[in-house]
Each structure stands twice: as C-alpha cells, then as structure tokens.
Design an enzyme around this catalytic site. Structure first.
Site, PDB file in Angstrom:
ATOM      1  CG  ASP A  49      -2.003   1.075   1.117  1.00  0.00           C
ATOM      2  OD1 ASP A  49      -2.474   1.342  -0.001  1.00  0.00           O
ATOM      3  OD2 ASP A  49      -2.362   1.666   2.157  1.00  0.00           O
ATOM      4  CG  HIS A  50       4.398   1.858  -0.378  1.00  0.00           C
ATOM      5  ND1 HIS A  50       4.902   2.712   0.566  1.00  0.00           N
ATOM      6  CD2 HIS A  50       4.696   0.605   0.060  1.00  0.00           C
ATOM      7  CE1 HIS A  50       5.474   2.020   1.541  1.00  0.00           C
ATOM      8  NE2 HIS A  50       5.361   0.735   1.263  1.00  0.00           N
ATOM      9  N   GLY A  96      10.133  -1.816  16.529  1.00  0.00           N
ATOM     10  CA  GLY A  96      10.569  -1.202  17.772  1.00  0.00           C
ATOM     11  C   GLY A  96       9.540  -1.370  18.869  1.00  0.00           C
ATOM     12  CD  GLU A 156      12.814   8.182   8.054  1.00  0.00           C
ATOM     13  OE1 GLU A 156      13.894   8.045   7.437  1.00  0.00           O
ATOM     14  OE2 GLU A 156      12.741   8.412   9.279  1.00  0.00           O
ATOM     15  N   GLY A 186       4.499   3.664   8.628  1.00  0.00           N
ATOM     16  CA  GLY A 186       4.903   4.399   7.431  1.00  0.00           C
ATOM     17  C   GLY A 186       6.377   4.727   7.480  1.00  0.00           C
TER      18      GLY A 186
END
Length: 313
Positions: free
Chosen positions: A39-40, A177, A109, A107
C-alpha cells in the site's frame, strides 16, 4: 499440538489487471494461505515504474478468488485517513466474504512519506500511528464514532452495515521497535516484521555472513516482542486472544526464492523462532525480488511439507 505454519505471497501492484488477474488466481491455486500487495503511492527503486492503487486491486482480486486471505502489506498513515480508509476496509471485507487482512504500519520515509507535505519526525510518526490504529479499531467495531485526537477527528462517522468478519477484520501490525510492538500487542491479531535493518557498518559483508547477522538480529527482535506481549497481556487479562506472528522472509539480505533449499531453510528457522506465518514475494524479472517463477512453482508443490509438524522439532 501447534497449528500448521501458514505461507503467504506478496504480489507488487505493477501489472495491469489483464495480467495481474491470472497471478492472483494462481496464488490461490498454488495453495498459499494469504496473498498481499503493498500500500504505497510509489516504492523505492520502482518509483518510476508502473504502480497501481491498492484498494481497487484487492477488490478485483477478491472478486476472482474464493478461499485465500487477502491483505495490505502494509497500509500506513502516510497518506491514509482512518475514516475514509475504514470505509475501504469494510468494502474489501464485504467483497472478499470476510477474507480481508488489514496489514498496517507506521509508514516509512520513502517516496510517499512527503507526497502530501513535509514528513513528520519519527516520534510524531509513532504517535500518529498509535492513534491511527486505535481509531481504525473504534471505527470498525462501532456503527457511529466520535473522536478528537492529536492527529485525527471523526464526527458522526458512520460505519454501516459493518464488517462480515467479527468483531472486525484482523489487524496485522508491522512493528520493529518497542512502541509499535505495543500497538501490535494491544490491537493486533498478528504482529508482522521484516526483521532488522543494517547500518553502514554492515555494508560489504559477504551474503552468507550478512544473512547470519540478520537471523541473529531477528532472534533478538522476537525475544523483545515476547517481553512486550507478556507485559501487555498481563494488563489485558486472560481473555486476550491468540496473536499470530508474520515474518517477511525477504527482509533478509538473500531473496528467499533464490532456491527451494533457501526457502526451506528460512521457513525452518522462522518456525524455530515462533513465527506462525511466513511471507515471500512473487519473483520479478529483474531488480528487487528478481527470480524465477519455476522456483515459485516448486515451492508451491511443497507447501504441505513446509506446513508440516516436522519443521517444529
């Protein structure tokens, strides 16, 4: 007795539907458990190549398949707002008969991070992601939603008739993370990762050595997630449901479908680390994920072996 491993495949949204249709149908015929697309708006080295929209592609795939799970790998707040996107999710759930899997992430960068304006800092992006997932959860489980937050508002947001999947489509939350892992543990029915990323000190390593460093880093990451999940489940109580663990095997330095043996080794090692689902990429002719569809066919012929209990020791 442990559940069988599930295997999925990512099909990048690059081909016109006249060609892509056959591949999505083949993914189901091969016996994969789930199939995904990115999904970009554009992606990395493929930014200047053809790239189609995610939601209509998955709707078309849902209409020509019957069994296979279908999902986003992964949707993000970079260009999605929870209110209209929840409507898209409800529609995909409906067309697929409840087979839709909502993969979500904070999302990155890359190319679509700044297409709507200056990209946020990492800290802001993480807070935005937490609110994004929480609001999607609320929207998809309530007929009417009111919300005023740091990043989003929703006023009299109606979600009727609601999803076929109950209480809503499963969330597969991408997280590397601790803060994003907490989002996965709190809201997800699945945790997804592509494993550790390498820094400048890792550049130039021989492929086999880089591969081993990746697996070592992944083991640490899986252990960290165990700790986060245990802490979240301790506060959530005993009714918290099971959470599947999805590994993008192509996050490793070596492409998983370079050979059947490499894929088999990857599945075995992922299973040993507690992953319940492994995802690979459909081979491309050149560039990223370049490989042979013959290898994919040979892997597909061995899916039952890959799911077998012998891989679990």
């Amino acid at each position: 007795m442990s559940e069988p491993l599930r295997l999925g495949v990512v099909l990048l949204p690059q081909d016109r539907w006249s060609k892509a249709r056959e591949r999505w149908q083949r993914a189901e015929e091969y016996g994969f458990d789930h199939a995904w697309t990115y999904d970009h708006l554009a992606w990395r080295s493929l930014a200047d190549e053809p790239w189609f929209a995610t939601v209509p592609l998955l709707a078309a795939a849902a209409a020509v398949t019957e069994r296979i799970g279908l999902g986003t790998w992964v949707a993000s707040p970079n260009f999605r707002h929870p209110v209209p996107f929840a409507k898209d999710v409800m529609g995909l759930d409906d067309i697929s008969g409840g087979r839709f899997l909502l993969g979500v992430g904070a999302g990155g960068e890359g190319f679509d991070a700044s297409v709507l304006g200056p990209p946020p800092t990492r800290g802001v992006r993480t807070r935005r992601f937490e609110e994004f997932v929480s609001l999607l959860d609320q929207l998809l489980t309530h007929p009417v939603t009111e919300h005023v937050g740091e990043f989003y508002e929703a006023h009299d947001a109606r979600m009727l008739p609601g999803a076929l999947a109950r209480p809503r489509p499963p969330f597969v939350v991408a997280a590397n993370g601790p803060r994003a892992m907490r989002v996965a543990a709190r809201h997800g029915q699945g945790w997804a990762t592509y494993g550790p990323t390498f820094g400048p000190e890792d550049e130039g390593l021989p492929p086999e050595q880089a591969q081993e460093r990746w697996w070592a880093g992944l083991a640490t990451m899986a252990s960290d997630f165990d700790d986060v999940l245990a802490a979240e489940r301790a506060s959530a109580g005993p009714d918290a449901g099971p959470l599947r663990r999805y590994l993008n095997l192509d996050g490793a330095p070596m492409y998983s479908l370079d050979s059947v043996d490499l894929l088999m080794e990857g599945v075995e090692r992922a299973t040993a680390l507690g992953f319940t689902d492994v995802v690979v990429h459909w081979p491309r002719d050149s560039g990223v994920y370049a490989g042979s569809e013959k290898v994919l066919e040979r892997v597909a012929a061995r899916l039952d072996d890959l799911r077998g209990d012998d891989l679990r020791g």
